[in-house]
Scaffold this motif. Structure first.
Motif, PDB file in Angstrom:
ATOM      1  N   VAL A  91       8.410  12.360  -6.607  1.00 58.90           N
ATOM      2  CA  VAL A  91       7.978  11.148  -6.254  1.00 58.90           C
ATOM      3  C   VAL A  91       8.533  10.833  -4.801  1.00 58.90           C
ATOM      4  CG1 VAL A  91       6.545   9.686  -6.843  1.00 58.90           C
ATOM      5  CG2 VAL A  91       6.455  10.735  -8.864  1.00 58.90           C
ATOM      6  N   TYR A 120       1.620   3.709 -10.492  1.00 54.77           N
ATOM      7  CA  TYR A 120       0.875   3.985  -9.510  1.00 54.77           C
ATOM      8  C   TYR A 120       2.529   4.940  -9.134  1.00 54.77           C
ATOM      9  CZ  TYR A 120       2.212   6.030  -5.181  1.00 54.77           C
ATOM     10  OH  TYR A 120       2.355   6.983  -3.690  1.00 54.77           O
ATOM     11  N   GLN A 121       3.323   4.766 -10.350  1.00 54.05           N
ATOM     12  CA  GLN A 121       4.633   5.950  -9.485  1.00 54.05           C
ATOM     13  C   GLN A 121       4.639   6.460 -11.217  1.00 54.05           C
ATOM     14  OE1 GLN A 121       7.540   6.201  -8.197  1.00 54.05           O
ATOM     15  NE2 GLN A 121       8.213   3.934  -7.462  1.00 54.05           N
ATOM     16  N   SER A 122       3.988   6.742 -12.442  1.00 54.35           N
ATOM     17  CA  SER A 122       3.827   7.193 -13.042  1.00 54.35           C
ATOM     18  C   SER A 122       3.051   8.536 -12.683  1.00 54.35           C
ATOM     19  CB  SER A 122       3.386   6.900 -14.407  1.00 54.35           C
ATOM     20  OG  SER A 122       3.881   6.196 -15.502  1.00 54.35           O
ATOM     21  N   ASN A 179      15.861   4.933 -11.175  1.00 54.97           N
ATOM     22  CA  ASN A 179      14.543   5.135 -11.123  1.00 54.97           C
ATOM     23  C   ASN A 179      14.782   6.737 -12.355  1.00 54.97           C
ATOM     24  OD1 ASN A 179      13.600   4.293  -9.552  1.00 54.97           O
ATOM     25  ND2 ASN A 179      14.431   5.424  -7.421  1.00 54.97           N
ATOM     26  N   ARG A 185       5.745   5.578  -1.871  1.00 55.80           N
ATOM     27  CA  ARG A 185       4.873   5.052  -0.763  1.00 55.80           C
ATOM     28  C   ARG A 185       4.826   5.016   0.352  1.00 55.80           C
ATOM     29  NH1 ARG A 185      -0.562   2.707  -5.071  1.00 55.80           N
ATOM     30  NH2 ARG A 185      -2.295   3.841  -3.036  1.00 55.80           N
ATOM     31  N   VAL A 212      10.931   2.487 -13.496  1.00 58.22           N
ATOM     32  CA  VAL A 212      12.025   1.619 -12.404  1.00 58.22           C
ATOM     33  C   VAL A 212      13.070   0.550 -13.432  1.00 58.22           C
ATOM     34  CG1 VAL A 212      12.229   0.476 -10.212  1.00 58.22           C
ATOM     35  CG2 VAL A 212      10.342   2.025 -11.188  1.00 58.22           C
ATOM     36  N   CYS A 255      13.975   8.182  -4.677  1.00 58.64           N
ATOM     37  CA  CYS A 255      12.482   8.878  -5.524  1.00 58.64           C
ATOM     38  C   CYS A 255      13.152   9.236  -6.579  1.00 58.64           C
ATOM     39  CB  CYS A 255      12.716  10.215  -4.683  1.00 58.64           C
ATOM     40  SG  CYS A 255      14.376  10.899  -4.521  1.00 58.64           S
ATOM     41  N   GLU A 292       3.946  -0.109 -11.374  1.00 58.25           N
ATOM     42  CA  GLU A 292       4.719   1.428 -12.149  1.00 58.25           C
ATOM     43  C   GLU A 292       3.225   2.249 -13.075  1.00 58.25           C
ATOM     44  OE1 GLU A 292       7.589   0.582 -15.190  1.00 58.25           O
ATOM     45  OE2 GLU A 292       8.668  -0.769 -13.469  1.00 58.25           O
ATOM     46  N   VAL A 351       7.269   6.922 -15.379  1.00 62.97           N
ATOM     47  CA  VAL A 351       8.581   6.381 -14.187  1.00 62.97           C
ATOM     48  C   VAL A 351       8.577   5.314 -15.120  1.00 62.97           C
ATOM     49  CG1 VAL A 351       8.947   6.228 -12.025  1.00 62.97           C
ATOM     50  CG2 VAL A 351       7.396   8.195 -13.034  1.00 62.97           C
TER      51      VAL A 351
END
Length: 631
Positions: free
Chosen positions: A128, A305-307, A591, A131, A418, A567, A303, A416
């Motif tokens: 990842v 979104y990260q997942s 991360n 963004r 952070v 990333c 977070e 994910v």
């Protein structure tokens, strides 16, 4: 079992002294790559008694005493003078004398090509990236054009053999994996796969594959004089592709590559019986890499979104989203969503994580350059749509692949974290290895959840040696077990807990150093086992012993993948009741991607994430509140 370990990427960043992998300037010389490779040492075969002794030490915190006593007897018998262990050791040493690397062919075959579970989730890692600042098709295509140009710029370094050699301390590292990344692809077989690489062929690839709305196109990325297309020209070509591939009821042929390898191997033979299909598949296999232009993903922020992004990179979100917009056998697939979601997935057989990360860092830096002046309008060849003739049988196979993939997607619990409380700065302040600190934190988190230690895998680089891939850093040790048991014991003083933590950190660093020097136990044990098969002798009892099964059952599989970019890499667990944890430690944050399977009642990704966060915070509090630790 060994195939289950293939998603692990090896660790290049060693925090001790000047151990970080660093590029050095390189001068363009004819044959420079070959000369560099020939100057590297071969992978050593560790001493038999050394491996046996260390094997028993590894088992101590994870195997019950009664079973361990039986294992000690088996190991003693295995290594006795004139015994089967000594005979296999001599055969292995003989193999090492006649090979560039006694392990590499065995490893690629056993860990990757013979591995029959789907590459999706079970083998191929996703990455990842941060963004991007766009939310429409125009921004997507403009950035995609820059990404293509960035990869081609990196390819020039590979083609000219001017890629800077990486070093670990003062030791040069094997660069072979960089030369396997582009123009390569996995090919399914009925019982064993293969890998094709067209980078060094007499007619090297000059095109990439672009996937859009489940349709595939070949895009020539070089001018007739051999120079790469400009960003403007690439952008124009991508617009043509998107205009030529509206959302339709096209069958998502690419989803077939997500199947169990034996199933896909059979379907593959049926698919390429048709000449049009065969030519289309070969065009994908020969291409430099694949670019996946994805549709919008479900909205998510923070977070979450990260997942969600990690799920998109790893499997595409399911057949109703972008999983059909992939060719999972392709070594490199860059993924760019219309909403700015960005990353890639890579098929693991040709290379580990660090070369991938180096390529990513290069591409990100390239895309940050200001746009060039508009290129002059010149006639460009129209991108070629790859056609597939879908028979009723192939259509049924596609429907089955959709169903099976959706089942896998629903089963994977991926998140994910952070971790914003601190990064490498805190362990370094206390003169501790950040990697070891995180690993011991994982041990503490697991112990708090399950009240026991488990076999834990961390990948280590063998690139000091010619054609080196990975070995295993075993993070669960007697010292880590002593620390985790003592941490929440109110009868233990903080100074004692700090001392135990320091010993656990030191033990992890010692095993890490041993592993990167080619002296760890896992690949040596694998070699002895495979040598028995090659010599057609009975498999020694130490490999059928229950303790060996426990040692190989990695309920925590981990990898540190440090990158310049912010990333995170992600992958699936290697056992049904285990966790996968990948992390990228930055200076002020970490991360982490954690995954498990929903079908296992004993695992819970959310609980593990919370336990890891609390463990790291509690370890920092312990150090900060103990006077001795502040010195």
């Amino acid at each position: 079992m060994w195939g289950l370990l293939t998603r692990m990427t090896f660790k290049v960043g060693m925090e001790k002294g000047s151990g970080l992998v660093r590029p050095v300037s390189a001068t363009k010389l004819v044959g420079r790559y070959l000369a560099h490779q020939e100057g590297l040492p071969g992978l050593p075969v560790p001493a038999l008694q050394q491996t046996c002794d260390r094997y028993l030490a590894v088992l101590e915190p994870i195997v019950e005493t009664e079973k361990l006593n039986l294992t000690r007897e088996l190991v003693t018998d295995f290594q006795k003078a004139g015994g089967v262990g000594e005979r296999l050791q001599k055969s292995l040493e003989k193999r090492a004398c006649g090979a560039e690397n006694w392990l590499s062919d065995w490893w690629v075959q056993t860990a990757y090509l013979d591995y029959r579970l789907p590459v999706v989730i079970h083998s191929s890692p996703g990455v990842v990236l941060p963004r991007l600042e766009f939310s429409d098709k125009r921004g997507q295509l403009r950035h995609a054009a820059k990404m293509i140009a960035g990869v081609l710029d990196f390819k020039t370094l590979i083609d000219n053999e001017t890629l800077p050699v990486e070093h670990l301390g003062r030791r040069p590292l094997c660069m072979n994996q960089y030369y396997q990344l582009l123009s390569s692809c996995r090919v399914p077989g009925l019982h064993r796969d293969s890998v094709v690489n067209h980078a060094k062929s007499s007619t090297p690839s000059t095109h990439i594959t672009v996937a859009h709305n489940f349709q595939f196109f070949t895009l020539d990325v070089y001018n007739s004089d051999g120079t790469p297309l400009s960003v403007d020209h690439l952008h124009h070509q991508l617009e043509q592709i998107c205009n030529s591939s509206p959302q339709t009821n096209k069958e998502p042929v690419g989803i077939l590559t997500s199947q169990h390898r034996n199933v896909w191997g059979k379907v593959y033979l049926d698919l390429i019986k048709d000449q049009t299909n065969k030519e289309s598949v070969q065009a994908i296999q020969r291409s430099i890499f694949t670019l996946c232009l994805d549709s919008m993903s479900p909205h998510a922020s923070g977070e979450m979104y990260q997942s969600r992004a990690a799920q998109q990179m790893l499997h595409g979100g399911g057949s109703h989203l972008n999983s059909g917009n992939r060719w999972f056998d392709k070594t490199l697939q860059f993924i760019l969503g219309e909403d700015g979601m960005c990353g890639l997935i890579y098929e693991h057989a040709p290379a580990e994580g660090p070369p991938i990360v180096a390529l990513i860092d290069h591409v990100i830096e390239y895309t940050r350059k200001s746009d060039m002046a508009h290129s002059p309008t010149v006639p460009l060849p129209v991108p070629h749509r790859l056609c597939f003739n879908i028979t009723p049988d192939i259509k049924r196979d596609i429907e089955q692949a959709k169903h099976d993939l959706n089942t896998m997607v629903q089963d994977l619990d991926l998140a994910v974290l952070v971790f914003k409380h601190f990064g490498k700065n805190i362990p370094k302040f206390f003169k501790m290895s950040p990697d070891a600190f995180i690993q011991i934190g994982l041990q503490l988190a697991y112990y708090r959840l399950y009240q026991k230690s488990c076999s834990t895998y961390e990948s280590a680089s063998l690139r000091m040696f010619r054609l080196g891939r990975t070995d295993t850093i075993r993070s669960a040790s007697v010292d880590s077990s002593n620390f985790t048991k003592a941490f929440d014991d109110p009868g233990k003083k903080n100074t004692e807990k700090v001392a135990l933590l320091e010993r656990a950190i030191k033990a992890h660093r010692s095993y890490t150093d041993m592993a990167i020097q080619g002296q760890a136990i896992d690949r040596h044990l694998l070699g002895l086992k495979l040598q028995a098969l090659e010599d057609q002798v009975s498999i020694p009892e130490i490999f059928t012993d229950p303790s060996y099964a426990v040692a190989m059952n990695f309920k925590i599989s981990t990898s540190q993948v440090p990158a310049k970019s912010d990333c995170v890499m992600c992958f699936g667990p290697v056992v049904p009741d285990g966790y996968a944890v990948c992390y990228n430690p930055k200076d002020q944050h970490i991360n982490l991607a954690v995954s498990s399977f929903n079908t296992c009642p004993e695992t819970d990704t959310a609980r593990m994430v919370q336990a890891v966060e609390k463990a790291l915070l509690d370890m920092r509090t312990l150090l900060e509140s103990t006077p001795k630790a502040k010195l």
